[in-house]
Design an enzyme around this catalytic site. Sequence first.
Site, PDB file in Angstrom:
ATOM      1  N   ARG A   1      54.725  40.050  44.560  1.00  0.00           N
ATOM      2  CA  ARG A   1      54.164  38.735  44.217  1.00  0.00           C
ATOM      3  C   ARG A   1      55.333  37.773  44.049  1.00  0.00           C
ATOM      4  NH1 ARG A   1      54.068  37.363  39.005  1.00  0.00           N
ATOM      5  NH2 ARG A   1      53.352  39.266  38.009  1.00  0.00           N
TER       6      ARG A   1
ATOM      7  N   TYR B   1      60.299  37.819  32.403  1.00  0.00           N
ATOM      8  CA  TYR B   1      60.309  39.287  32.533  1.00  0.00           C
ATOM      9  C   TYR B   1      60.950  39.793  33.831  1.00  0.00           C
ATOM     10  CZ  TYR B   1      55.997  38.092  35.044  1.00  0.00           C
ATOM     11  OH  TYR B   1      55.082  37.533  35.905  1.00  0.00           O
TER      12      TYR B   1
ATOM     13  N   HIS C   1      52.189  35.253  37.897  1.00  0.00           N
ATOM     14  CA  HIS C   1      50.921  36.000  37.848  1.00  0.00           C
ATOM     15  C   HIS C   1      49.743  35.039  37.986  1.00  0.00           C
ATOM     16  CE1 HIS C   1      47.780  38.712  36.548  1.00  0.00           C
ATOM     17  NE2 HIS C   1      47.453  37.837  35.622  1.00  0.00           N
TER      18      HIS C   1
HETATM   19  C1  TPP Z   1      39.894  45.292  31.851  1.00  0.00           C
HETATM   20  C2  TPP Z   1      40.912  44.211  31.779  1.00  0.00           C
HETATM   21  N1  TPP Z   1      41.993  44.378  30.978  1.00  0.00           N
HETATM   22  C3  TPP Z   1      42.945  43.415  30.913  1.00  0.00           C
HETATM   23  C4  TPP Z   1      42.803  42.255  31.633  1.00  0.00           C
HETATM   24  C5  TPP Z   1      43.886  41.155  31.561  1.00  0.00           C
HETATM   25  N2  TPP Z   1      44.620  41.141  32.826  1.00  0.00           N
HETATM   26  C6  TPP Z   1      44.395  40.190  33.751  1.00  0.00           C
HETATM   27  S1  TPP Z   1      45.335  40.387  35.101  1.00  0.00           S
HETATM   28  C7  TPP Z   1      46.081  41.758  34.484  1.00  0.00           C
HETATM   29  C8  TPP Z   1      47.145  42.486  35.267  1.00  0.00           C
HETATM   30  C9  TPP Z   1      46.616  43.205  36.466  1.00  0.00           C
HETATM   31  O1  TPP Z   1      47.678  43.670  37.261  1.00  0.00           O
HETATM   32  P1  TPP Z   1      47.450  44.337  38.667  1.00  0.00           P
HETATM   33  O2  TPP Z   1      46.297  45.267  38.608  1.00  0.00           O
HETATM   34  O3  TPP Z   1      48.748  44.890  39.111  1.00  0.00           O
HETATM   35  O4  TPP Z   1      47.007  43.119  39.601  1.00  0.00           O
HETATM   36  P2  TPP Z   1      47.843  41.803  40.014  1.00  0.00           P
HETATM   37  O5  TPP Z   1      47.516  40.757  38.986  1.00  0.00           O
HETATM   38  O6  TPP Z   1      49.284  42.152  40.029  1.00  0.00           O
HETATM   39  O7  TPP Z   1      47.325  41.422  41.349  1.00  0.00           O
HETATM   40  C10 TPP Z   1      45.596  42.041  33.209  1.00  0.00           C
HETATM   41  C11 TPP Z   1      46.064  43.144  32.375  1.00  0.00           C
HETATM   42  C12 TPP Z   1      41.648  42.112  32.421  1.00  0.00           C
HETATM   43  N3  TPP Z   1      41.444  41.023  33.164  1.00  0.00           N
HETATM   44  N4  TPP Z   1      40.733  43.106  32.506  1.00  0.00           N
END
Ligand code: TPP
Length: 360
Positions: A255, A268, A259
Site C-alpha cells: 500500500r 509506523y 491506510h
Molecule cells: C472486525 C474488525 N476489527 C477491526 C476493524 C478495524 N480495522 C479497520 S481496517 C483494519 C486493518 C485491516 O488490515 P488488512 O486486513 O491487512 O487490510 P488492508 O486495510 O491492509 O487492506 C482494522 C483492524 C474492523 N474494521 N473490523
Amino acid sequence: MFDQNQLPFDMVQLLDENGNGDEEALQQFSDEFLVTLYKWMRKARVIDERLLKMQRQGRIGTYAPFSGQEAAQIGSVLALEKEDWIFPSYREIAACLAHGLPLTQIFHYVRGHVLGGRTPEHLNIFPIQIIIGAQTLHATGCAWAAKLKGEKQVSVCYFGDGATSEGDFHEAMNFASVYQVPVIFFCQNNQYAISVPVHKQTASRTIAQKAIAYGMKGVLVDGNDALAVYKTMKEAVDSARNGEGPMLIEALTYRLGPHTTSDDPTKYRSAEEAEQWRRKKDPLHRLRVLLEKRGLWTEEKEEAWVAQANDEITAAYEEAVAAETGSIVDVFDYVYGKPSKLLQEQQQEAARRKQGKEVK
Ligand SMILES: Cc1ncc(C[n+]2csc(CCOP(=O)(O)OP(=O)(O)O)c2C)c(N)n1
Ligand SMILES: [Mg+2]
C-alpha cells in the site's frame, strides 16, 4: 526449529520489476489484452489520486486509497466472468470498477449516500465490507449456494493480510474446503493492517501456506505483476468452476499511501520504505515497459488515457452530487429483504420525527 523454507511457496512472477520476462510465457497475452489491462490500471491510479484529493477538499468522506495495488485488483478481476461474484472490502475500489460497478456508485458510497450501499441489480458485486474478514464467509456461502443449485458461478473474496488473523477467515477456509465449494480466497498482502506489519500479524513465512492446513491449494504470486496475477487467478477460477474446489491466493503487494485518509503512515514506517516501492516496484511501470516494447505505448496515448479518466471522474462526481439527497426514513428499506417488526416501528418513528422536522 521448524524450517518454513522447506515449504513449497516460491512466488509466481512473469514480469519482473523492469518489465522483463520469459518471452515465450509473455506471448500468451495478446496486444489487445495488454492494452486493456494497462488502461484499467492507469485509470484506477487516476481515480485513486483524485479521490484522495477530493477528500482533502472536503468533497467526499473518509477514503481508503489503493495505489500500489492496481495489478492485484485489476489482474485478478479481469480473469473472471461477468456472472462471477466478488466480495470486496473497502480497499477494492479498482476491482469493483473493473467488474462493472459504475463510478457514480463509488461517489455515492464515499459521500455517504444511501445508494452507495446498493449494487445495481445486474451486477454480481457484494456491498463493500468494512468488518475485517466477514466477507470470506459470505463468499463461501454464496459459492455453496451455487454448488447446490448446479450453477457455474465462482465467488471471489478479497481481503487483506490483517484479515487472516480473524476467526471468520479460518472458518470460511475450513468450510469451503470440506464442502469443496467454488470460492477463491484472494488475499492482498499489502504488508500492513493499519500500523501492524505483516511479521507481527502472523509467524507464517507466507500467507499462502495457510491453505495447506485446510487441505486446499495455496499460491503466492507477485501482486505487482498484473500478468502473473491474471494467470494465477484464471487457473484458480477455471479449476473452481470445474468442481475442483477452493483456492487461496496471496498477492504480495504494498500500500503506497495511508491506510485511510485518517491515517499518518510516517508514524509506523519510513518514508524511504514507501519510496523504494514506488520507485522500484510500481505495478504500472513494468507493464508500461512491456507495452512500449511491443509498440503499444506512447506518451501521447498515456496523456489521452489519463485525460479520458479525468473526464469520467468529473462526470461521475457531478452525477452523484446531482442525485437527490436521501432521507433517514429510506435507510430502513435496505437492511433486510423483509423488514422486521422492530425495524418497521423504527422507520415509522423516523417518519414521524421527519414530519415534525426533528430530523432530515
Ligand atoms: C472486525 C474488525 N476489527 C477491526 C476493524 C478495524 N480495522 C479497520 S481496517 C483494519 C486493518 C485491516 O488490515 P488488512 O486486513 O491487512 O487490510 P488492508 O486495510 O491492509 O487492506 C482494522 C483492524 C474492523 N474494521 N473490523
Ligand atoms: Mg493489509
